[in-house]
Design a protein around this motif. Sequence first.
Motif, PDB file in Angstrom:
ATOM      1  N   THR A 138      42.768  45.361  45.093  1.00  0.00           N
ATOM      2  CA  THR A 138      41.376  45.044  44.771  1.00  0.00           C
ATOM      3  C   THR A 138      41.271  44.510  43.349  1.00  0.00           C
ATOM      4  OG1 THR A 138      40.744  46.881  46.172  1.00  0.00           O
ATOM      5  CG2 THR A 138      39.034  45.932  44.790  1.00  0.00           C
ATOM      6  N   GLN A 139      41.943  45.194  42.425  1.00  0.00           N
ATOM      7  CA  GLN A 139      41.819  44.737  41.040  1.00  0.00           C
ATOM      8  C   GLN A 139      42.452  43.361  40.838  1.00  0.00           C
ATOM      9  OE1 GLN A 139      42.049  47.550  37.966  1.00  0.00           O
ATOM     10  NE2 GLN A 139      42.452  46.050  36.382  1.00  0.00           N
ATOM     11  N   ILE A 140      43.547  43.095  41.561  1.00  0.00           N
ATOM     12  CA  ILE A 140      44.151  41.768  41.446  1.00  0.00           C
ATOM     13  C   ILE A 140      43.195  40.706  41.992  1.00  0.00           C
ATOM     14  CG2 ILE A 140      46.026  40.309  42.332  1.00  0.00           C
ATOM     15  CD1 ILE A 140      47.858  42.704  42.131  1.00  0.00           C
ATOM     16  N   ALA A 141      42.423  41.095  43.028  1.00  0.00           N
ATOM     17  CA  ALA A 141      41.557  40.113  43.669  1.00  0.00           C
ATOM     18  C   ALA A 141      40.365  39.719  42.798  1.00  0.00           C
ATOM     19  CB  ALA A 141      41.055  40.654  45.016  1.00  0.00           C
ATOM     20  N   ILE A 142      39.877  40.666  41.980  1.00  0.00           N
ATOM     21  CA  ILE A 142      38.695  40.351  41.160  1.00  0.00           C
ATOM     22  C   ILE A 142      39.163  39.871  39.788  1.00  0.00           C
ATOM     23  CG2 ILE A 142      36.486  41.188  40.348  1.00  0.00           C
ATOM     24  CD1 ILE A 142      36.841  43.602  42.095  1.00  0.00           C
ATOM     25  N   PRO A 143      38.659  38.709  39.328  1.00  0.00           N
ATOM     26  CA  PRO A 143      39.009  38.277  37.972  1.00  0.00           C
ATOM     27  C   PRO A 143      38.608  39.358  36.965  1.00  0.00           C
ATOM     28  CG  PRO A 143      37.845  36.545  39.143  1.00  0.00           C
ATOM     29  CD  PRO A 143      37.786  37.763  40.003  1.00  0.00           C
ATOM     30  N   PHE A 144      39.521  39.714  36.053  1.00  0.00           N
ATOM     31  CA  PHE A 144      39.255  40.886  35.220  1.00  0.00           C
ATOM     32  C   PHE A 144      38.078  40.696  34.285  1.00  0.00           C
ATOM     33  CE2 PHE A 144      39.683  43.952  31.840  1.00  0.00           C
ATOM     34  CZ  PHE A 144      39.815  45.111  32.587  1.00  0.00           C
TER      35      PHE A 144
ATOM     36  N   SER B 282      33.492  37.116  42.992  1.00  0.00           N
ATOM     37  CA  SER B 282      34.659  37.773  43.585  1.00  0.00           C
ATOM     38  C   SER B 282      34.863  37.337  45.024  1.00  0.00           C
ATOM     39  CB  SER B 282      34.502  39.296  43.561  1.00  0.00           C
ATOM     40  OG  SER B 282      34.116  39.729  42.302  1.00  0.00           O
ATOM     41  N   VAL B 283      33.757  37.227  45.757  1.00  0.00           N
ATOM     42  CA  VAL B 283      33.877  36.819  47.157  1.00  0.00           C
ATOM     43  C   VAL B 283      34.427  35.394  47.241  1.00  0.00           C
ATOM     44  CG1 VAL B 283      32.550  36.220  49.214  1.00  0.00           C
ATOM     45  CG2 VAL B 283      32.173  38.392  48.068  1.00  0.00           C
ATOM     46  N   ALA B 284      33.923  34.524  46.336  1.00  0.00           N
ATOM     47  CA  ALA B 284      34.434  33.155  46.344  1.00  0.00           C
ATOM     48  C   ALA B 284      35.945  33.153  46.113  1.00  0.00           C
ATOM     49  CB  ALA B 284      33.723  32.332  45.272  1.00  0.00           C
ATOM     50  N   VAL B 285      36.394  33.963  45.131  1.00  0.00           N
ATOM     51  CA  VAL B 285      37.824  34.028  44.850  1.00  0.00           C
ATOM     52  C   VAL B 285      38.587  34.591  46.054  1.00  0.00           C
ATOM     53  CG1 VAL B 285      39.567  35.114  43.393  1.00  0.00           C
ATOM     54  CG2 VAL B 285      37.487  34.218  42.367  1.00  0.00           C
ATOM     55  N   LEU B 286      38.053  35.676  46.625  1.00  0.00           N
ATOM     56  CA  LEU B 286      38.677  36.286  47.806  1.00  0.00           C
ATOM     57  C   LEU B 286      38.816  35.279  48.936  1.00  0.00           C
ATOM     58  CD1 LEU B 286      37.081  39.764  48.539  1.00  0.00           C
ATOM     59  CD2 LEU B 286      39.442  39.234  47.969  1.00  0.00           C
TER      60      LEU B 286
END
Lengths: 299, 308
Positions: A138-144, B282-286
């Motif tokens: 999850t943390q990798i997926a969200i830009p920090f 975040s959803v866009a990135v996902l």
Amino acid sequence: MADTAFTPSIAANSRLKGASAIWRDADPIQRAAMVLAVILISAAILAPFIAPFGPEQQSLIARLRPPIGFERYKDGYLLGTDELGRDVLSRTLYGLRLTLTLALLGASIGLVVGGLLGILAGLIGGVFEDMVMGAVDTQIAIPFTLIALLLLAIFGSSIEVMVLVLGVYGWEQSARIVRGEVRRLAQMPFIEAARSAGASGPRIAFKHILPNVISPLVVQFTLSLSNIVLLESTLSFLGLGVQPPTATLGAMVGIGRDYMPTAPWIVVAPALMILLITFAVQILGDWLRDRTDVRLRAR
Amino acid sequence: MLTYLARTILKMLVTFFVIVTLVFFATRLSGSPIDFVIGEGITQEDRALLTSYYGLDQSTWVQYRAFLASFADGQFGLSFVERRPVAEIVGERIWPSLQLLLSSVVLTLALSLPLGILGAVYRKSWIGSAVMVIAFVGYAVPNFVLATLMILIFSYWLNWLPVVGNGTPWHFIMPTITMSGILIAGLTRFTRNAMLDVLGQDYMRTARAKGLSEQTVIFKHGLRNASITILSVIGLQIAGLAAAGSVVVEAIFAWPGIGDLLVRSAIVRDYPVLQFGVIAVSVAVLFINAAVDIAYAYADPRIRLGRA
């Protein structure tokens, strides 16, 4: 997995050599980075002794004075003064000190938390491992930067919150690396031997596994250190980091921007300092990674 | 392939749900946001009124359900500051962000692919070293320092370029360069590494031995094989880097996009906007990551043929 492309796996078999051997193997740029790192660290430690003024000491008769060599230069203020008559050199030195302290604290927290979770996940396995690795993904997926914005908006901006935010950065990389290493090591005969000799779980974790994951962790620490320096100065620059009047390099650039047309020196000194730090840490981080990664050494 | 597809989508949904839940509970940790938004000096009645208006007097569980429900009506709640639906506020800002993103991606691809190939092919000459230096400098220079120095030189000293806004094509130059800096550095490195991997393969020697021209060998046999790796990197890493970069770049140049909105709402603690903005990005990135994952799997016969 494709997503390991930016973070080459770090192999464990590195040996720390003596200082002279390290110097001999390094190329000129790496040597420059080492010298620079020593100078920066000394300057940060000695800031209270070498800075000519206090970082928040104001002088209304010496506002917006240019650095030495320019017209209107005021004696003693080598790099000029800012809009409140504070000495730019002193603030840059204290800013360097604070930035490096915050980065070290943040990187250490990330290292310890991530390392421990990684070891536990690798050893315990099962649901616990799934949970830790789920959090990592999850943390990798969200830009920090987004996580940081959220945390700072919620908890407000103070030095304590900043350390917390920087600590949250990078734990996931440490956890991932350590878990991978633990899973690999767990198959090794010497762990099996320790287990059949009756060693307890914690003993295996700390006596047998931990020493083997130290060197990839050191590399990860250096890499996240340079990212954390960037993160801290970026957040302070945006006005979300450590609040004024405390001197941080990012905030000096952020606030000094308003005076750029008439007093560019306020921005230039801390901006160059940030460049020097990231330059030194990045080169040393890359160098350390290349030395410990067998796959890259062949190139 | 179907199992792989299902698994990727399921994983994305789980991550999405985790993000939404984390964002919600994180913003409830700090107590009532009313005081931050309104400031001091309001009466107890007004405070109570506002609290119930925003539903903040209900239990956390009820608020959480209302939060999830606000996704269903497409409004995503009301902004504390602007008193307008969040969807409207964020919606206005999507196009400027996309414009900046597109111009940056175009510049990044136009520069880093040729640079990366040059760096790999001429790795032993000064050209290769020059490419590595460019890539390194781009990585080590923080984007806000680059932006500040560019503004100082090109806007204040030379008076060539405007600093804030997005009115004319001139406005695109500095934000695009700033945004592309780190992307170019990253992609150049990986193009170079991917090409290096390919150049060492046996089929490259075979291609040369057949007597093909060097150009055909490098572009037809080399680049095509390297492009699979490069593509995956573009999708997986660029999306995250671009999201993080846009926050800084848009804030510096007062670019009316989502990144600028996020920083503003973080400073004034406009939680509904911040929550939805974080979730949306975040959803866009996902989504991009999942799409790339699937495309990558499709391109790779080992996964396509069912050994996911």
